[in-house]
Design a protein around this motif. Structure first.
Motif, PDB file in Angstrom:
ATOM      1  N   CYS A 101       0.987  -1.296  -0.021  1.00 28.85           N
ATOM      2  CA  CYS A 101      -0.030  -0.078  -0.046  1.00 28.85           C
ATOM      3  C   CYS A 101       0.854   1.185   0.019  1.00 28.85           C
ATOM      4  O   CYS A 101       0.592   2.285  -0.719  1.00 28.85           O
ATOM      5  CB  CYS A 101      -0.889   0.150   1.175  1.00 28.85           C
ATOM      6  N   GLU A 125     -10.510   4.605  -4.260  1.00 27.58           N
ATOM      7  CA  GLU A 125     -10.290   3.063  -4.130  1.00 27.58           C
ATOM      8  C   GLU A 125      -9.879   2.465  -5.372  1.00 27.58           C
ATOM      9  O   GLU A 125      -8.910   1.598  -5.180  1.00 27.58           O
ATOM     10  CB  GLU A 125     -11.755   2.307  -3.583  1.00 27.58           C
ATOM     11  N   GLU A 140      -8.469  -6.192  -3.230  1.00 20.94           N
ATOM     12  CA  GLU A 140      -8.892  -7.464  -2.609  1.00 20.94           C
ATOM     13  C   GLU A 140      -7.728  -8.393  -2.035  1.00 20.94           C
ATOM     14  O   GLU A 140      -8.304  -8.757  -0.967  1.00 20.94           O
ATOM     15  CB  GLU A 140      -9.695  -8.071  -3.960  1.00 20.94           C
ATOM     16  N   ARG A 143      -6.885  -7.071   1.356  1.00 18.95           N
ATOM     17  CA  ARG A 143      -7.870  -7.150   2.342  1.00 18.95           C
ATOM     18  C   ARG A 143      -7.826  -8.463   2.911  1.00 18.95           C
ATOM     19  O   ARG A 143      -8.570  -8.792   3.982  1.00 18.95           O
ATOM     20  CB  ARG A 143      -9.196  -6.755   1.675  1.00 18.95           C
ATOM     21  N   GLU A 144      -7.494  -9.332   2.003  1.00 19.04           N
ATOM     22  CA  GLU A 144      -7.589 -10.874   2.408  1.00 19.04           C
ATOM     23  C   GLU A 144      -6.321 -11.353   3.161  1.00 19.04           C
ATOM     24  O   GLU A 144      -6.333 -12.219   3.926  1.00 19.04           O
ATOM     25  CB  GLU A 144      -7.859 -11.796   1.162  1.00 19.04           C
ATOM     26  N   HIS A 147      -3.590  -7.318   7.257  1.00 18.83           N
ATOM     27  CA  HIS A 147      -3.422  -6.010   6.889  1.00 18.83           C
ATOM     28  C   HIS A 147      -3.742  -5.015   8.192  1.00 18.83           C
ATOM     29  O   HIS A 147      -4.127  -3.937   8.053  1.00 18.83           O
ATOM     30  CB  HIS A 147      -4.017  -5.461   5.763  1.00 18.83           C
ATOM     31  N   PHE A 152      -7.551   1.858   5.771  1.00 19.33           N
ATOM     32  CA  PHE A 152      -8.336   2.202   4.499  1.00 19.33           C
ATOM     33  C   PHE A 152      -9.299   3.210   4.568  1.00 19.33           C
ATOM     34  O   PHE A 152     -10.144   3.462   3.813  1.00 19.33           O
ATOM     35  CB  PHE A 152      -8.902   0.725   4.147  1.00 19.33           C
TER      36      PHE A 152
END
Length: 156
Positions: A101, A125, A140, A143-144, A147, A152
């Protein structure tokens, strides 16, 4: 000689230069070689049948460790040492999500009129996702994965 923790690994810090350290290794008959790194000066050596690494920072400090840093950033050892010398907590290893990120945000900043004040309110986003896709990931996927150190809340 001082001991401190870096990413849950014990590190030994000595105030010496690489020439003195290297001379000591030679005098002891210790075999060693420099790692093929461009920016950092790191020696890998074996002593008492155990592998060690010596990272030299500015020919002032040598940091001795038994492993390569988990983030592969040798310089963070120095920053962690200095921070702890000023009573800061040891550094915490960032998640892969955090690193991706941050890199995605840097890429976005290169393409925008950037100011720190407006970055978080001006990033969508989809922009962040596209930047992550260019890094071989996605929002995606981030986020899995773990994190916990990524915020966010600024995404619109």
């Amino acid at each position: 000689m001082e001991k401190f923790m870096h990413y849950e690994e014990e590190i030994i810090c000595q105030c010496t230069d690489s020439h003195t350290f290297e001379k000591t290794l030679k005098e002891k008959g210790v075999k060693y070689h420099y790692l093929p790194l461009e920016k950092e000066k790191v020696i890998k050596y074996w002593e008492d049948e155990k592998r060690h690494f010596a990272y030299f920072h500015n020919e002032t400090y040598v940091f001795i460790t038994d492993s390569i840093p988990d983030d592969m950033n040798w310089e963070n050892i120095y920053y962690d040492y200095k921070g702890q010398a000023h009573n800061e907590e040891p550094m915490k290893l960032p998640t892969r999500a955090k690193v991706l990120c941050q890199k995605a945000e840097e890429r976005l900043n290169e393409n925008k009129e950037f100011t720190f004040e407006n970055f978080y309110k001006d990033t969508s986003e989809s922009e962040l996702n596209m930047s992550l896709i260019h890094l071989g990931s996605s929002l995606e996927e981030i986020r899995e994965m773990d994190h916990h150190d990524v915020d966010f809340s600024f995404l619109k």
